[in-house]
Design an enzyme around this catalytic site. Structure first.
Site, mmCIF file in Angstrom:
data_model
loop_
_atom_site.group_PDB
_atom_site.id
_atom_site.type_symbol
_atom_site.label_atom_id
_atom_site.label_comp_id
_atom_site.label_asym_id
_atom_site.label_seq_id
_atom_site.Cartn_x
_atom_site.Cartn_y
_atom_site.Cartn_z
ATOM 1 C CG ASP A 1 -8.473 4.578 -0.367
ATOM 2 O OD1 ASP A 1 -8.196 3.367 -0.410
ATOM 3 O OD2 ASP A 1 -7.874 5.390 0.356
ATOM 4 C CG ASP B 1 -2.187 0.754 1.059
ATOM 5 O OD1 ASP B 1 -2.339 1.423 0.022
ATOM 6 O OD2 ASP B 1 -3.050 0.673 1.957
ATOM 7 C CD GLU C 1 -0.328 6.071 -3.246
ATOM 8 O OE1 GLU C 1 -0.926 5.045 -3.612
ATOM 9 O OE2 GLU C 1 -0.178 6.386 -2.035
#
Length: 756
Positions: free
Chosen positions: A481, A415, A418
């Site tokens: 998400d 995960d 970014e």
């Protein structure tokens, strides 16, 4: 980024210098080097002052032209580019006349016009693909906004642009401003987790902007008949990739930047997670798993999200003893239930983690310009970011994952990656932090995948949110998400179609949506969409995603579509293997599969899984859905109903159905197993034949569960009879099925004739 104010004026403060003529062309064996002046040269005085641009034309591989543009060549540090692992720099044909010079690589050529009037024309054979002409190539000076280089390539009438990474905005990118920068923004906005500076058009070519750092695209938005791309700095690098069909472009793109390895067959089954901020421990996980078994809901992978570690300490790679007192024994017990196990990780180390001080001491983290560790409170308080350009830091990070693999973990959800600082920081190897912002996600996933490949071999798999161009080499990726709504379900699909058009073979999304608690209709329809994707994961944020908490009917829907996917695995896994060999993704836009059908050019609510299976998710509570079928007679996989193609249909489907249509002339290998995705696909196989014309022959492939193809062959129609012939490998206890009628089973043998 817009530099002009309409057709005639510039933005305030902009000084624009456009390539005006190819003043000189150097012809070399492997390249053309063009001196482009930014004004016509009429006399000697015109050679004084003002910028010139050096344009170098080469070919990294057959069918690809690379254009490298420089203003100042020695005033900036060495640049970072996209990994081109397949570049082989083939022999090219170079020629010139008094008026033009040309470089040809395979089917593509670029022609530069000598003298006044700037023109670069890219052709495939005699067909013009695109061109850079008047005021196309420019060098921009904009004071405090910096210097920029831009290129503008023409768009023809009716030409659509696709791709540019996992974009959740409209599928056709014409009219959009696209910033090629990874951000953690969710699916409901223009930001993306997976930037890819590549676009594909319906005219059968693609453009890869070979830049690591930010690139700004104006797709028919600054000049409506052009795509402009620009970057801040003194240079710009891009490649034009030949077709002639969109699939050919994607094949060339992935041959250049790398192709995905084949994920293990077990990963195509259903994944269930703890969800994110829900309360969970070993008892919760065990209850979910046992309840799935009790309700006959096939499950392949169980995932532990962030709170498998203690709060405030992500990542320390240690199980929280309050909820998981004996993790190794727990993992062993869950393996005994036939499951693979995944855990969440990110590339950050919180200040409270016991690993933080160790990382600071050894210089394992990204540093500020003053040499001290970069820290932030965005996400984990006081966290630092692992510097994967430092070989020792990479080995340290991998070492902690190695412990988890030895304990019994099978794969990692990689995960984040970014929110990487672009200014005021430094890397171990001296890389430019602006250019590293996007490349960071690539290096992070590569480090994890590399370890998994070493330890797990062909079972190597990540479940990644962020990446960059060439990241298809480290599968699988999911869409991030999203919200628990039909609108978010649709935007997720647009993101998937955009990403797979950039050469990413495998893609997933959170079934039911990540944020919020899905209404029953959304949950059930998302189950269908999720199981008809390459990878299928039930995951949420603050609510569990187990179906019995929605309603009992949700359990039935999940059971039916999970079993359906399992029976499709002999076909799906063969298409997955094909994707690793050709680069053509498993999930394909209608444009990719039907480029000659104008109706398919804008379709973004349906797609194909391979060439045989058309999928149209349902985005309404009522079950109403519109679906377009291309030419031919299509057969509904579940009901057997036949419909003429070349037209739209408005249908209504109950929750046990959706538009799943099989293309005419197809053979789908149908598996015998409903309870798991990994089994012997060549045993008990039924070759289901759909609308095979008289005298026609269709090919089939049956995957091997260990990778590759277990069996290949043909089915030919001879009047009322059908003849199936295995030409490679073998099938066991197999049969033919035509229009729902099944032949007797052939235990062994390479040929089966059956008449209706």
């Amino acid at each position: 980024m817009k530099f002009t104010d309409g057709q005639w004026m510039l933005q305030p403060g902009v000084a624009a210098h456009y390539a005006a003529e190819a003043y000189a062309v150097e012809v070399h064996e492997d390249r053309l080097v063009v001196l482009a002046t930014t004004r016509p040269i009429k006399h000697r005085g015109d050679t004084l002052q003002g910028p010139t641009l050096t344009v170098t034309l080469t070919s990294p591989m057959s069918g690809v032209i690379r254009v490298s543009v420089e203003h100042y060549s020695a005033s900036q540090p060495a640049r970072l580019h996209i990994p081109m692992v397949g570049a082989d720099h083939p022999a090219v044909q170079v020629s010139q006349t008094d008026t033009h010079a040309r470089l040809t690589s395979g089917s593509i050529s670029v022609e530069v016009k000598k003298g006044e009037g700037w023109s670069l024309i890219f052709r495939e054979g005699d067909r013009i693909l695109t061109q850079s002409d008047w005021r196309g190539l420019g060098y921009i000076q904009w004071g405090a906004n910096g210097n920029h280089v831009h290129e503008q390539l023409t768009l023809a009438v009716g030409e659509n642009v696709y791709g540019l990474g996992e974009r959740f905005t409209p599928w056709v990118k014409n009219g959009q401003v696209v910033e090629n920068t990874n951000k953690d923004g969710g699916t409901a906005c223009e930001q993306v987790y997976k930037s890819v500076p590549f676009y594909l058009t319906n005219r059968g070519y693609g453009v890869l902007v070979n830049e690591a750092g930010p690139v700004s695209f104006e797709v028919g938005s600054e000049k409506v008949a052009r795509v402009q791309f620009s970057r801040e700095g003194e240079s710009l690098d891009y490649c034009v990739i030949a077709g002639p069909k969109p699939k050919d472009v994607v094949q060339r793109l992935t041959a250049l930047t790398g192709r995905a390895p084949l994920p293990p067959a077990w990963s195509f089954g259903l994944w269930l997670t703890t969800s994110f901020t829900t309360q969970y421990d070993e008892a919760t996980a065990t209850h979910f798993i046992d309840e799935m078994k009790k309700r006959e809901l096939p499950l392949s992978v169980f995932h532990f999200d962030c709170f498998w570690m203690r709060e405030f300490q992500w990542c320390d790679f240690e199980w929280d003893p309050r909820g998981f007192p004996e993790p190794e024994a727990m993992l062993k017990r869950l393996h005994a239930k036939g499951l693979k196990l995944s855990v969440w990780i990110n590339p950050y180390v919180a200040q409270k983690s016991p690993l933080f001080a160790e990382g600071v001491k050894h210089g394992y983290f990204i540093k500020r310009d003053n040499g001290l560790t970069f820290q932030t409170d965005q996400w984990q308080p006081g966290m630092a970011i692992v510097d994967f350009t430092n070989p020792a830091a990479k080995a340290w990070y991998q070492g902690h994952l190695r412990r988890l693999l030895a304990m019994g973990v099978d794969c990692f959800k990689t995960d984040f990656g970014e929110r990487i600082p672009s200014v005021g920081v430094s890397y171990f190897d001296g890389s430019d932090p602006v250019e590293m912002h996007n490349l960071y996600a690539l290096q992070y996933n590569e480090a994890v995948f590399e370890l998994l490949k070493e330890v797990q071999g062909d079972d190597a798999l990540v479940f990644a949110r962020s990446t960059y161009a060439s990241g298809q080499r480290f599968p699988v990726h999911w869409g991030g998400d999203c919200w628990s709504t039909f609108e978010s379900m649709a935007e997720s699909l647009r993101g998937g179609l955009s990403l797979t058009s950039c050469g990413f073979a495998f893609w997933s999304h959170d079934i039911g949506g990540f944020e919020g608690n899905p209404p029953p209709a959304v949950y059930k329809r998302w189950i269908q969409f999720g199981l008809m994707s390459s990878h299928s994961r039930l995951h949420g944020s603050s609510f569990y995603r187990v179906p019995w908490l929605v309603d009992e009917e949700s359990c039935d829907v999940l059971r039916v579509f999970t079993r359906l996917k399992h029976q499709l695995m002999p076909y799906l896994y063969a298409k997955a293997f094909e994707a690793t060999q050709t680069g053509v993704p498993l999930m394909r836009s209608m444009l990719l599969e039907h480029p000659d059908d104008p109706a398919c050019a804008t379709l973004d609510r349906q797609y194909q899984l391979g060439e045989a299976l058309l999928v149209a998710p349902v985005f309404t509570e009522s079950g109403e859905v519109e679906v377009y079928l291309p030419e031919g007679t299509w057969t509904h996989l579940l009901s057997g109903e036949k419909k003429a193609g070349g037209r739209w249909y408005r249908e209504e489907h109950g929750v046990m159905s959706m538009p799943l249509y099989v293309a005419p002339g197809s053979v789908i290998a149908w598996g015998a197993e409903t309870e798991r995705p990994d089994y012997d696909y060549a045993r008990g196989t039924v070759l289901r034949v759909f609308e095979l014309a008289e005298g026609a022959t269709a090919r089939f492939e049956v995957a091997s569960v260990s990778g590759g193809i277990a069996s290949r062959g043909t089915v030919k129609r001879e009047g009322a009879s059908y003849v199936a012939t295995v030409t490679e490998g073998a099938l066991h206890d197999w049969a033919l099925e035509i229009d729902g009628q099944r032949s007797p089973v052939l235990a062994e043998g390479a040929s089966l004739r059956w008449g209706m």
